[in-house]
Design a protein around this motif. Sequence first.
Motif, PDB file in Angstrom:
ATOM      1  N   LYS A  36       0.494   6.482 -19.756  1.00 55.38           N
ATOM      2  CA  LYS A  36       1.632   6.580 -20.665  1.00 55.38           C
ATOM      3  C   LYS A  36       2.295   7.937 -20.488  1.00 55.38           C
ATOM      4  N   THR A  37       3.622   7.923 -20.463  1.00 56.86           N
ATOM      5  CA  THR A  37       4.401   9.154 -20.399  1.00 56.86           C
ATOM      6  C   THR A  37       5.461   9.094 -21.489  1.00 56.86           C
ATOM      7  N   ILE A  38       6.090  10.206 -21.744  1.00 62.41           N
ATOM      8  CA  ILE A  38       7.150  10.257 -22.743  1.00 62.41           C
ATOM      9  C   ILE A  38       8.459  10.519 -22.022  1.00 62.41           C
ATOM     10  N   ASN A  39       9.449   9.712 -22.300  1.00 58.87           N
ATOM     11  CA  ASN A  39      10.782   9.921 -21.747  1.00 58.87           C
ATOM     12  C   ASN A  39      11.675  10.476 -22.837  1.00 58.87           C
ATOM     13  N   MET A  40      12.374  11.514 -22.526  1.00 55.13           N
ATOM     14  CA  MET A  40      13.351  12.089 -23.449  1.00 55.13           C
ATOM     15  C   MET A  40      14.723  11.861 -22.813  1.00 55.13           C
ATOM     16  N   THR A  41      15.652  11.372 -23.583  1.00 56.35           N
ATOM     17  CA  THR A  41      16.951  10.998 -23.042  1.00 56.35           C
ATOM     18  C   THR A  41      18.074  11.727 -23.760  1.00 56.35           C
ATOM     19  N   TYR A  42      18.910  12.389 -22.995  1.00 54.01           N
ATOM     20  CA  TYR A  42      20.131  12.969 -23.544  1.00 54.01           C
ATOM     21  C   TYR A  42      21.176  11.864 -23.536  1.00 54.01           C
ATOM     22  N   VAL A  43      21.854  11.678 -24.643  1.00 51.85           N
ATOM     23  CA  VAL A  43      22.930  10.692 -24.725  1.00 51.85           C
ATOM     24  C   VAL A  43      24.174  11.399 -25.239  1.00 51.85           C
ATOM     25  N   ARG A  44      25.212  11.421 -24.422  1.00 54.20           N
ATOM     26  CA  ARG A  44      26.474  12.037 -24.820  1.00 54.20           C
ATOM     27  C   ARG A  44      27.156  11.120 -25.839  1.00 54.20           C
ATOM     28  N   GLU A  45      27.441  11.659 -26.981  1.00 52.00           N
ATOM     29  CA  GLU A  45      28.126  10.903 -28.018  1.00 52.00           C
ATOM     30  C   GLU A  45      29.578  10.700 -27.623  1.00 52.00           C
ATOM     31  N   PRO A  46      30.180   9.606 -28.051  1.00 46.78           N
ATOM     32  CA  PRO A  46      31.593   9.372 -27.725  1.00 46.78           C
ATOM     33  C   PRO A  46      32.453  10.557 -28.169  1.00 46.78           C
ATOM     34  N   GLY A  47      33.300  11.021 -27.285  1.00 50.75           N
ATOM     35  CA  GLY A  47      34.165  12.153 -27.602  1.00 50.75           C
ATOM     36  C   GLY A  47      33.471  13.494 -27.507  1.00 50.75           C
ATOM     37  N   GLY A  48      32.145  13.489 -27.179  1.00 53.71           N
ATOM     38  CA  GLY A  48      31.406  14.740 -27.063  1.00 53.71           C
ATOM     39  C   GLY A  48      31.856  15.549 -25.862  1.00 53.71           C
ATOM     40  N   SER A  64       0.808  -1.222   0.000  1.00 53.79           N
ATOM     41  CA  SER A  64       0.000   0.000   0.000  1.00 53.79           C
ATOM     42  C   SER A  64       0.844   1.275   0.000  1.00 53.79           C
ATOM     43  N   GLY A  65       2.089   1.202   0.437  1.00 57.16           N
ATOM     44  CA  GLY A  65       2.949   2.382   0.444  1.00 57.16           C
ATOM     45  C   GLY A  65       3.397   2.812  -0.938  1.00 57.16           C
ATOM     46  N   ILE A  66       3.327   1.888  -1.900  1.00 56.45           N
ATOM     47  CA  ILE A  66       3.726   2.209  -3.276  1.00 56.45           C
ATOM     48  C   ILE A  66       2.580   2.954  -3.939  1.00 56.45           C
ATOM     49  N   LYS A  67       2.866   4.172  -4.361  1.00 52.38           N
ATOM     50  CA  LYS A  67       1.847   5.007  -5.013  1.00 52.38           C
ATOM     51  C   LYS A  67       2.005   5.029  -6.522  1.00 52.38           C
ATOM     52  N   THR A  68       3.243   4.893  -7.009  1.00 48.37           N
ATOM     53  CA  THR A  68       3.475   4.839  -8.451  1.00 48.37           C
ATOM     54  C   THR A  68       4.576   3.817  -8.747  1.00 48.37           C
ATOM     55  N   ALA A  69       4.492   3.226  -9.924  1.00 50.62           N
ATOM     56  CA  ALA A  69       5.535   2.315 -10.403  1.00 50.62           C
ATOM     57  C   ALA A  69       5.790   2.666 -11.868  1.00 50.62           C
ATOM     58  N   VAL A  70       7.063   2.829 -12.205  1.00 48.94           N
ATOM     59  CA  VAL A  70       7.440   3.285 -13.538  1.00 48.94           C
ATOM     60  C   VAL A  70       8.243   2.206 -14.251  1.00 48.94           C
TER      61      VAL A  70
END
Length: 148
Positions: free
Chosen positions: A134-146, A105-111
């Motif tokens: 449904k939600t949208i996740n946006m992810t920053y990904v550092r490119e190698p050498g960036g 019962s303590g869990i209010k959200t699970a992602v």
Amino acid sequence: MIRKAKPSDIPAIVDIAVESVSQNPLPVKIDREAIAQMIQFCLNPAHFGYVIEDDGVVVAAMGAISQRSFWYKGLQVSVLLYYTRKPGAGILLMREFARWVKSRSGIKTAVIELEPDVDERLVSFLSKAGFGRKTINMTYVREPGGQS
């Protein structure tokens, strides 16, 4: 056979996790030690760590951590790992996870973050199991050498 993960499963779960993150890889260096540490963390009863074993071999794993929410009263659970090598076995993990979440019962959200190429049958199952927002996740990904 679905069961709670135990310390002796950690090497097999690490292998499964590495396989999982190698399917649609990001340009980052995999850290097997970090994976093992987080799996160890998931073995705590406050968190979720389950495996599916087939003929004594771990073929699927799921791990999630439970933590206090930063903006509401209660806990949030975040799935760290969900992967199966055996078709159909993963749904057993998801069912167990849904039961586990609903029994606390303590869990209010699970992602659960799904990969861009997720099988729509999994989306449908999760929706029916109560994971309907449904939600949208946006992810920053550092490119190698960036730099930035």
